[in-house]
Design a protein around this motif. Structure first.
Motif, PDB file in Angstrom:
ATOM      1  N   THR A  28     -41.187  17.452 -64.157  1.00 49.88           N
ATOM      2  CA  THR A  28     -40.017  16.633 -63.885  1.00 49.88           C
ATOM      3  C   THR A  28     -40.453  15.203 -63.628  1.00 49.88           C
ATOM      4  O   THR A  28     -41.339  14.968 -62.808  1.00 49.88           O
ATOM      5  CB  THR A  28     -39.292  17.153 -62.643  1.00 49.88           C
ATOM      6  OG1 THR A  28     -38.980  18.510 -62.874  1.00 49.88           O
ATOM      7  CG2 THR A  28     -38.019  16.383 -62.397  1.00 49.88           C
ATOM      8  N   ARG A  61     -34.303  17.608 -71.152  1.00 51.21           N
ATOM      9  CA  ARG A  61     -32.878  17.547 -70.796  1.00 51.21           C
ATOM     10  C   ARG A  61     -32.635  16.965 -69.413  1.00 51.21           C
ATOM     11  O   ARG A  61     -31.633  16.310 -69.164  1.00 51.21           O
ATOM     12  CB  ARG A  61     -32.254  18.937 -70.921  1.00 51.21           C
ATOM     13  CG  ARG A  61     -32.274  19.426 -72.362  1.00 51.21           C
ATOM     14  CD  ARG A  61     -32.112  20.916 -72.439  1.00 51.21           C
ATOM     15  NE  ARG A  61     -30.755  21.355 -72.217  1.00 51.21           N
ATOM     16  CZ  ARG A  61     -29.787  21.281 -73.127  1.00 51.21           C
ATOM     17  NH1 ARG A  61     -30.011  20.750 -74.304  1.00 51.21           N
ATOM     18  NH2 ARG A  61     -28.588  21.722 -72.855  1.00 51.21           N
ATOM     19  N   ARG A  62     -33.547  17.233 -68.511  1.00 52.91           N
ATOM     20  CA  ARG A  62     -33.391  16.676 -67.163  1.00 52.91           C
ATOM     21  C   ARG A  62     -33.555  15.158 -67.208  1.00 52.91           C
ATOM     22  O   ARG A  62     -32.822  14.424 -66.559  1.00 52.91           O
ATOM     23  CB  ARG A  62     -34.424  17.307 -66.234  1.00 52.91           C
ATOM     24  CG  ARG A  62     -34.469  16.717 -64.857  1.00 52.91           C
ATOM     25  CD  ARG A  62     -34.129  17.752 -63.817  1.00 52.91           C
ATOM     26  NE  ARG A  62     -34.381  17.245 -62.472  1.00 52.91           N
ATOM     27  CZ  ARG A  62     -33.502  16.519 -61.788  1.00 52.91           C
ATOM     28  NH1 ARG A  62     -32.322  16.223 -62.305  1.00 52.91           N
ATOM     29  NH2 ARG A  62     -33.800  16.100 -60.569  1.00 52.91           N
ATOM     30  N   ALA A 105     -30.363  13.775 -68.515  1.00 55.09           N
ATOM     31  CA  ALA A 105     -29.305  13.766 -67.495  1.00 55.09           C
ATOM     32  C   ALA A 105     -29.510  12.615 -66.515  1.00 55.09           C
ATOM     33  O   ALA A 105     -28.569  11.905 -66.147  1.00 55.09           O
ATOM     34  CB  ALA A 105     -29.278  15.101 -66.758  1.00 55.09           C
ATOM     35  N   ARG A 106     -30.785  12.428 -66.105  1.00 54.75           N
ATOM     36  CA  ARG A 106     -31.054  11.363 -65.131  1.00 54.75           C
ATOM     37  C   ARG A 106     -30.933   9.981 -65.755  1.00 54.75           C
ATOM     38  O   ARG A 106     -30.520   9.026 -65.094  1.00 54.75           O
ATOM     39  CB  ARG A 106     -32.442  11.571 -64.523  1.00 54.75           C
ATOM     40  CG  ARG A 106     -32.448  12.822 -63.617  1.00 54.75           C
ATOM     41  CD  ARG A 106     -33.752  12.999 -62.920  1.00 54.75           C
ATOM     42  NE  ARG A 106     -34.137  11.795 -62.183  1.00 54.75           N
ATOM     43  CZ  ARG A 106     -35.365  11.587 -61.717  1.00 54.75           C
ATOM     44  NH1 ARG A 106     -36.303  12.476 -61.917  1.00 54.75           N
ATOM     45  NH2 ARG A 106     -35.628  10.492 -61.053  1.00 54.75           N
ATOM     46  N   THR A 130     -27.330   9.075 -65.634  1.00 57.39           N
ATOM     47  CA  THR A 130     -26.952   8.618 -64.287  1.00 57.39           C
ATOM     48  C   THR A 130     -27.406   7.176 -64.069  1.00 57.39           C
ATOM     49  O   THR A 130     -26.664   6.351 -63.540  1.00 57.39           O
ATOM     50  CB  THR A 130     -27.595   9.525 -63.216  1.00 57.39           C
ATOM     51  OG1 THR A 130     -27.173  10.871 -63.441  1.00 57.39           O
ATOM     52  CG2 THR A 130     -27.185   9.090 -61.809  1.00 57.39           C
ATOM     53  N   GLU A 154     -25.290   4.774 -66.058  1.00 57.66           N
ATOM     54  CA  GLU A 154     -23.915   4.804 -65.584  1.00 57.66           C
ATOM     55  C   GLU A 154     -23.776   4.046 -64.270  1.00 57.66           C
ATOM     56  O   GLU A 154     -22.784   3.364 -64.033  1.00 57.66           O
ATOM     57  CB  GLU A 154     -23.460   6.260 -65.402  1.00 57.66           C
ATOM     58  CG  GLU A 154     -21.977   6.379 -65.148  1.00 57.66           C
ATOM     59  CD  GLU A 154     -21.564   7.814 -64.834  1.00 57.66           C
ATOM     60  OE1 GLU A 154     -22.440   8.653 -64.580  1.00 57.66           O
ATOM     61  OE2 GLU A 154     -20.351   8.066 -64.839  1.00 57.66           O
ATOM     62  N   SER A 155     -24.787   4.167 -63.412  1.00 58.91           N
ATOM     63  CA  SER A 155     -24.697   3.519 -62.102  1.00 58.91           C
ATOM     64  C   SER A 155     -25.367   2.152 -62.104  1.00 58.91           C
ATOM     65  O   SER A 155     -25.425   1.498 -61.069  1.00 58.91           O
ATOM     66  CB  SER A 155     -25.337   4.412 -61.042  1.00 58.91           C
ATOM     67  OG  SER A 155     -26.689   4.660 -61.367  1.00 58.91           O
ATOM     68  N   PHE A 182     -25.403  19.523 -75.454  1.00 57.50           N
ATOM     69  CA  PHE A 182     -25.477  18.859 -74.147  1.00 57.50           C
ATOM     70  C   PHE A 182     -24.107  18.284 -73.828  1.00 57.50           C
ATOM     71  O   PHE A 182     -23.528  17.566 -74.650  1.00 57.50           O
ATOM     72  CB  PHE A 182     -26.528  17.750 -74.177  1.00 57.50           C
ATOM     73  CG  PHE A 182     -26.876  17.199 -72.823  1.00 57.50           C
ATOM     74  CD1 PHE A 182     -27.990  17.666 -72.130  1.00 57.50           C
ATOM     75  CD2 PHE A 182     -26.102  16.213 -72.234  1.00 57.50           C
ATOM     76  CE1 PHE A 182     -28.321  17.155 -70.884  1.00 57.50           C
ATOM     77  CE2 PHE A 182     -26.416  15.703 -70.987  1.00 57.50           C
ATOM     78  CZ  PHE A 182     -27.533  16.173 -70.303  1.00 57.50           C
ATOM     79  N   ARG A 241     -21.791  16.167 -70.986  1.00 52.27           N
ATOM     80  CA  ARG A 241     -21.806  15.349 -69.775  1.00 52.27           C
ATOM     81  C   ARG A 241     -20.400  14.846 -69.483  1.00 52.27           C
ATOM     82  O   ARG A 241     -19.727  14.318 -70.351  1.00 52.27           O
ATOM     83  CB  ARG A 241     -22.744  14.157 -69.984  1.00 52.27           C
ATOM     84  CG  ARG A 241     -22.852  13.236 -68.788  1.00 52.27           C
ATOM     85  CD  ARG A 241     -23.493  13.895 -67.576  1.00 52.27           C
ATOM     86  NE  ARG A 241     -23.698  12.892 -66.549  1.00 52.27           N
ATOM     87  CZ  ARG A 241     -24.887  12.585 -66.032  1.00 52.27           C
ATOM     88  NH1 ARG A 241     -25.962  13.236 -66.408  1.00 52.27           N
ATOM     89  NH2 ARG A 241     -25.000  11.642 -65.127  1.00 52.27           N
ATOM     90  N   SER A 242     -19.986  15.020 -68.223  1.00 55.63           N
ATOM     91  CA  SER A 242     -18.696  14.507 -67.787  1.00 55.63           C
ATOM     92  C   SER A 242     -18.896  13.133 -67.171  1.00 55.63           C
ATOM     93  O   SER A 242     -19.881  12.897 -66.489  1.00 55.63           O
ATOM     94  CB  SER A 242     -18.074  15.422 -66.728  1.00 55.63           C
ATOM     95  OG  SER A 242     -18.161  16.765 -67.110  1.00 55.63           O
ATOM     96  N   GLU A 248     -25.187  17.586 -65.690  1.00 55.76           N
ATOM     97  CA  GLU A 248     -24.309  16.641 -65.001  1.00 55.76           C
ATOM     98  C   GLU A 248     -25.047  15.826 -63.945  1.00 55.76           C
ATOM     99  O   GLU A 248     -24.478  14.917 -63.353  1.00 55.76           O
ATOM    100  CB  GLU A 248     -23.141  17.388 -64.351  1.00 55.76           C
ATOM    101  CG  GLU A 248     -22.227  18.136 -65.337  1.00 55.76           C
ATOM    102  CD  GLU A 248     -21.376  17.200 -66.182  1.00 55.76           C
ATOM    103  OE1 GLU A 248     -21.416  15.974 -65.943  1.00 55.76           O
ATOM    104  OE2 GLU A 248     -20.681  17.695 -67.084  1.00 55.76           O
ATOM    105  N   ASP A 249     -26.323  16.177 -63.688  1.00 52.96           N
ATOM    106  CA  ASP A 249     -27.132  15.478 -62.688  1.00 52.96           C
ATOM    107  C   ASP A 249     -26.376  15.341 -61.362  1.00 52.96           C
ATOM    108  O   ASP A 249     -26.234  14.239 -60.829  1.00 52.96           O
ATOM    109  CB  ASP A 249     -27.553  14.091 -63.215  1.00 52.96           C
ATOM    110  CG  ASP A 249     -28.684  13.487 -62.384  1.00 52.96           C
ATOM    111  OD1 ASP A 249     -29.396  14.252 -61.715  1.00 52.96           O
ATOM    112  OD2 ASP A 249     -28.833  12.247 -62.395  1.00 52.96           O
TER     113      ASP A 249
END
Lengths: 317, 136
Positions: free
Chosen positions: A3, A19-20, A23-24, A27, A30-31, A114, A116-117, B54-55
């Motif tokens: 990881t 995939r992790r 996902a990160r 984030t 997005e942020s 994959f 993602r919301s 979705e983290d």
């Protein structure tokens, strides 16, 4: 695979399909977290592979269900597929209930899917401000097809068309005169019109009305072809829709239109990114001297605005 | 700017009592969190895969079937397997106090019984996530 410990270590695992890390990375962009610009710079040479498809329509026409059906069909055809599902953020609490996954819970253990919301986080137009960056991240991760599902859209929520190479606008029977209501907004941005819930007997009438209404301003030759009947419930028409998506992708590629679309998309995002930077400058005390100059009548607002762009430090000197 | 807390609310197993999960999802949304709701009849594999994609900061599990021990334990196992140890796990449902103690010692951060005020739940989550993010 290990990881990644820090956000700065995300790039390589992301490109390798971890995939992790994907996902990160989502984030992070997005942020707008620390290092998000570095990550986007790192993936820049790897963009342009995925077909970016937007799925929009009024609330309740079956966007999530159709997206789920498209995922299953794309997998059967050996395509890898990512979904970015946007739902609204409450303007009152900042919270959001993201419920699109309810219809997309199959495919566990399938590396080719994959989902993602994403909450809209205050952006208008049916997407979130970071949608474009998130799509780039998914593109760099190597998916063949990326579906962006908007919030239940109103007449002028056309943002998705700017972020997509192909835009699907969905209709469904029983939605009143949605066709009339959407005539001058969403209707115009569609590349394909989809009448979903074709298992409902009224769907054919909706299709015919839609073709009739579109024939007033669309070229008639391939109109029937561009209106597709689907049923997410029994799967009918979904294969046909996927075929049309693939054909369009091939056509965009061969005609060179794909490059033009990318340039248009980049122009808009560049504008937005530059606007964000200017806004950042204006938030701080940097703008105070310019404001003073306008207050004293030394400069006009428009002169001061030009000053901000002219100086590297945002008018601080 | 701190990013919103993301919570996955899931119903593992075969029971269909999703009222509690929906009340919790709505309450956490109203507390300013981004809540991903996955619906009924999820396997632990589906839940942890969704949490990864979705983290999320938090996984909330609701079980009313009596199968909470194997289901929660499998989720803990998968969370560790996938390297998601930083995720806060919370549970709810009809769960005997002996089992609550067992699960809370095995990796579930907290189990909230029936009648818990939703504000208490939101506060607990906010504190737990803030701590985890600072440690990360």
């Amino acid at each position: 695979m290990g990881t990644p410990g820090h956000d700065s270590d995300l790039l390589q695992p992301l490109l390798d399909g971890d995939r992790r890390a994907l996902a990160r990375s989502l984030t992070l962009v997005e942020s707008r977290g620390p290092g998000f610009r570095n990550l986007l710079r790192g993936i820049a040479p790897r963009l342009g592979r995925a077909h970016r498809v937007g799925v929009t329509g009024a609330p309740g026409v079956g966007k999530s269900s159709l997206v789920a059906a498209l995922v299953a069909t794309a997998r059967n055809n050996g395509m890898s597929i990512a979904v970015l599902a946007v739902d609204p953020t409450s303007p009152f609490t900042g919270g959001a209930l993201l419920g699109d996954r309810v219809r997309m819970t199959d495919h566990v253990g399938d590396e080719g899917v994959f989902v993602r919301s994403m909450a809209s986080r205050g952006a208008l137009g049916g997407l979130s401000t970071a949608t474009g960056d998130a799509l780039d991240v998914l593109d760099a991760a190597g998916f063949d097809l990326i579906l962006t599902e908007t919030v239940g859209a109103g007449q002028v929520d056309v943002e998705v068309a700017h972020e997509s190479e192909t835009t699907l606008v969905l209709f469904a029977p029983g939605a009143g005169d949605a066709i009339q209501a959407m005539k001058s907004g969403l209707m115009e941005v569609a590349d394909l019109w989809v009448v979903n819930k074709a298992d409902d007997v009224r769907a054919e009438k909706v299709r015919a009305d839609l073709v009739g209404s579109l024939s007033l301003h669309e070229p008639p030759d391939d109109l029937e072809e561009r209106v597709v009947l689907t049923s997410a419930k029994d799967g009918s028409g979904v294969g046909d829709l996927l075929e049309k998506l693939c054909a369009r992708r091939a056509e965009l590629e061969s005609s060179g239109a794909r490059g033009d679309l990318a340039r248009g998309r980049i122009r808009r995002r560049l504008t937005a990114a530059a606007r964000d930077l200017v806004s950042e400058r204006l938030l701080g005390s940097a703008a105070d001297s310019l404001i003073d100059a306008v207050v004293t009548g030394e400069r006009s607002v428009h002169d001061a605005a030009e000053d901000i762009l002219r100086t590297d430090d945002g008018g601080r000197s | 700017m701190s990013r919103p807390i993301r919570v996955l609310v899931a119903k593992p197993g075969r029971d269909g009592h999703d009222r509690g999960a929906k009340v919790v999802a709505a309450a956490l949304r109203d507390a300013g969190m981004e809540v991903i709701y996955t619906g009924l009849h999820q396997t632990p594999e589906m839940i942890v895969e969704a949490a990864l994609q979705e983290d999320v900061d938090v996984i909330g599990l609701s079980v009313h079937s009596g199968a909470h021990l194997p289901l929660f334990r499998r989720v803990i196992e998968l969370v560790n397997e996938k390297g998601l140890q930083n995720t806060v796990l919370v549970g709810g449902g009809i769960i005997p106090s002996d089992d609550v103690r067992a699960l809370e010692s095995e990796g579930i951060g907290k189990i909230f019984g029936p009648g818990t005020p939703t504000a208490e739940l939101a506060d607990w989550i906010r504190t737990a996530v803030t701590t985890r993010r600072e440690d990360a």
